[in-house]
Design a protein around this motif. Sequence first.
Motif, PDB file in Angstrom:
ATOM      1  N   HIS A   1      12.667   5.663   3.862  1.00  0.00           N
ATOM      2  CA  HIS A   1      12.898   7.078   4.195  1.00  0.00           C
ATOM      3  C   HIS A   1      13.731   7.793   3.133  1.00  0.00           C
ATOM      4  N   PRO A   2      13.299   7.822   1.866  1.00  0.00           N
ATOM      5  CA  PRO A   2      14.096   8.508   0.839  1.00  0.00           C
ATOM      6  C   PRO A   2      14.216   9.995   1.129  1.00  0.00           C
ATOM      7  N   GLU A   3      15.436  10.484   1.095  1.00  0.00           N
ATOM      8  CA  GLU A   3      15.703  11.890   1.416  1.00  0.00           C
ATOM      9  C   GLU A   3      15.111  12.812   0.358  1.00  0.00           C
ATOM     10  N   GLY A   4      14.474  13.867   0.828  1.00  0.00           N
ATOM     11  CA  GLY A   4      13.934  14.865  -0.079  1.00  0.00           C
ATOM     12  C   GLY A   4      12.600  14.516  -0.700  1.00  0.00           C
ATOM     13  N   ASN A   5      11.985  13.411  -0.322  1.00  0.00           N
ATOM     14  CA  ASN A   5      10.691  13.015  -0.868  1.00  0.00           C
ATOM     15  C   ASN A   5       9.609  13.308   0.177  1.00  0.00           C
ATOM     16  N   PRO A   6       8.760  14.310  -0.037  1.00  0.00           N
ATOM     17  CA  PRO A   6       7.746  14.670   0.971  1.00  0.00           C
ATOM     18  C   PRO A   6       6.812  13.530   1.329  1.00  0.00           C
ATOM     19  N   SER A   7       6.551  12.625   0.385  1.00  0.00           N
ATOM     20  CA  SER A   7       5.613  11.539   0.652  1.00  0.00           C
ATOM     21  C   SER A   7       6.161  10.502   1.617  1.00  0.00           C
ATOM     22  N   ALA A   8       7.451  10.602   1.973  1.00  0.00           N
ATOM     23  CA  ALA A   8       8.017   9.684   2.959  1.00  0.00           C
ATOM     24  C   ALA A   8       7.314   9.795   4.298  1.00  0.00           C
ATOM     25  N   MET A   9       6.637  10.936   4.539  1.00  0.00           N
ATOM     26  CA  MET A   9       5.919  11.093   5.802  1.00  0.00           C
ATOM     27  C   MET A   9       4.756  10.100   5.948  1.00  0.00           C
ATOM     28  N   LEU A  10       4.405   9.425   4.857  1.00  0.00           N
ATOM     29  CA  LEU A  10       3.361   8.398   4.942  1.00  0.00           C
ATOM     30  C   LEU A  10       3.736   7.336   5.970  1.00  0.00           C
ATOM     31  N   PHE A  11       5.042   7.159   6.203  1.00  0.00           N
ATOM     32  CA  PHE A  11       5.507   6.134   7.135  1.00  0.00           C
ATOM     33  C   PHE A  11       6.005   6.717   8.459  1.00  0.00           C
ATOM     34  N   ASP A  12       5.634   7.945   8.756  1.00  0.00           N
ATOM     35  CA  ASP A  12       5.966   8.503  10.069  1.00  0.00           C
ATOM     36  C   ASP A  12       5.381   7.622  11.164  1.00  0.00           C
ATOM     37  N   GLY A  13       6.222   7.275  12.134  1.00  0.00           N
ATOM     38  CA  GLY A  13       5.762   6.448  13.248  1.00  0.00           C
ATOM     39  C   GLY A  13       5.700   4.969  12.961  1.00  0.00           C
ATOM     40  N   ILE A  14       6.106   4.550  11.766  1.00  0.00           N
ATOM     41  CA  ILE A  14       6.099   3.128  11.389  1.00  0.00           C
ATOM     42  C   ILE A  14       7.521   2.590  11.481  1.00  0.00           C
ATOM     43  N   GLN A  15       7.704   1.564  12.265  1.00  0.00           N
ATOM     44  CA  GLN A  15       9.024   0.977  12.463  1.00  0.00           C
ATOM     45  C   GLN A  15       9.336  -0.067  11.393  1.00  0.00           C
ATOM     46  N   ASP A  16      10.625  -0.220  11.102  1.00  0.00           N
ATOM     47  CA  ASP A  16      11.054  -1.359  10.289  1.00  0.00           C
ATOM     48  C   ASP A  16      10.546  -2.650  10.929  1.00  0.00           C
TER      49      ASP A  16
ATOM     50  N   ALA B   1       9.607   0.883  -9.804  1.00  0.00           N
ATOM     51  CA  ALA B   1       9.679   2.330  -9.979  1.00  0.00           C
ATOM     52  C   ALA B   1      10.921   2.720 -10.774  1.00  0.00           C
ATOM     53  N   GLU B   2      10.795   3.754 -11.587  1.00  0.00           N
ATOM     54  CA  GLU B   2      11.943   4.241 -12.355  1.00  0.00           C
ATOM     55  C   GLU B   2      13.003   4.837 -11.431  1.00  0.00           C
ATOM     56  N   ARG B   3      12.571   5.530 -10.398  1.00  0.00           N
ATOM     57  CA  ARG B   3      13.496   6.178  -9.479  1.00  0.00           C
ATOM     58  C   ARG B   3      13.480   5.487  -8.132  1.00  0.00           C
ATOM     59  N   ALA B   4      14.645   5.148  -7.620  1.00  0.00           N
ATOM     60  CA  ALA B   4      14.726   4.523  -6.294  1.00  0.00           C
ATOM     61  C   ALA B   4      14.151   5.433  -5.222  1.00  0.00           C
ATOM     62  N   SER B   5      14.255   6.746  -5.414  1.00  0.00           N
ATOM     63  CA  SER B   5      13.766   7.689  -4.411  1.00  0.00           C
ATOM     64  C   SER B   5      12.244   7.722  -4.320  1.00  0.00           C
ATOM     65  N   ASP B   6      11.548   7.097  -5.291  1.00  0.00           N
ATOM     66  CA  ASP B   6      10.088   7.011  -5.239  1.00  0.00           C
ATOM     67  C   ASP B   6       9.601   5.791  -4.461  1.00  0.00           C
ATOM     68  N   VAL B   7      10.512   4.917  -4.064  1.00  0.00           N
ATOM     69  CA  VAL B   7      10.136   3.719  -3.299  1.00  0.00           C
ATOM     70  C   VAL B   7      10.187   4.058  -1.811  1.00  0.00           C
ATOM     71  N   LEU B   8       9.037   4.045  -1.164  1.00  0.00           N
ATOM     72  CA  LEU B   8       8.941   4.406   0.247  1.00  0.00           C
ATOM     73  C   LEU B   8       9.177   3.220   1.167  1.00  0.00           C
ATOM     74  N   ALA B   9       8.835   2.020   0.695  1.00  0.00           N
ATOM     75  CA  ALA B   9       8.990   0.821   1.531  1.00  0.00           C
ATOM     76  C   ALA B   9       9.061  -0.406   0.636  1.00  0.00           C
ATOM     77  N   GLN B  10       9.707  -1.452   1.153  1.00  0.00           N
ATOM     78  CA  GLN B  10       9.809  -2.727   0.448  1.00  0.00           C
ATOM     79  C   GLN B  10       9.403  -3.861   1.382  1.00  0.00           C
ATOM     80  N   VAL B  11       9.019  -4.974   0.765  1.00  0.00           N
ATOM     81  CA  VAL B  11       8.750  -6.200   1.493  1.00  0.00           C
ATOM     82  C   VAL B  11       9.637  -7.293   0.894  1.00  0.00           C
ATOM     83  N   GLN B  12      10.191  -8.129   1.728  1.00  0.00           N
ATOM     84  CA  GLN B  12      11.010  -9.243   1.245  1.00  0.00           C
ATOM     85  C   GLN B  12      10.116 -10.438   1.011  1.00  0.00           C
TER      86      GLN B  12
END
Length: 211
Positions: free
Chosen positions: A130-145, A159-170
């Motif tokens: 859920h990066p703040e200010g990134n409109p594409s974060a809505m791709l994960f609307d309704g998706i739980q951790d 990614a060069e910018r952390a704010s461009d990362v919408l989700a990670q996998v361990q």
Amino acid sequence: MKVAIIDYGMGNLGSVRRALEQLGAEAEIVDTPAQLEDADRIILPGVGSFADGMRHLNRDGWTEALVRLTGEGKPLLGICLGMQLLASEGSEHGGHAGLGLVPGRVVHLETMDCRERIPHVGWNDIHVRHPEGNPSAMLFDGIQDGTDFYFVHSFAYQAERASDVLAQVQYGIPVTAAVGRGHVMGTQFHPEKSSRAGFRILKNFLEFEAC
């Protein structure tokens, strides 16, 4: 809603089209850049190597069209290799320039000190950022951790910018599961193979309102 699915010779196309059709979209597999012009959304799928993917995109005029159309505000979703091609460069089979739409570099998991089995294949739960200010974060609307998605890959997006990362996998280490900048987004996992949660990702993309 008309969605163009790019056929550039690298792809898993049928399952993406069927998923979109089930969501009510008019999905068309296109094989020339000119067919992108009247689409409302573009999907860039793909399996295979970064080098081959960019060779096909460059050879057939897709690169120029994608850079221009996304510059005009048309939403784009890259899937698996398609996500990786959004990067500035990839290191598979030598260094190769990517589309540069979400700046970053694609590297082999081994070079990130990943000690897990490679390729990474199967279901894994993700962490939504859920990066703040990134409109594409809505791709994960309704998706739980902790929601599971289906992955198949050996290379990972840095990614060069952390704010461009919408989700990670361990996967022994944190690995980028999705990226986005504005109306350009990508998932390392396959939403079309990820059951209900994957369909929610595709639905969110269809409903994205471009700036």
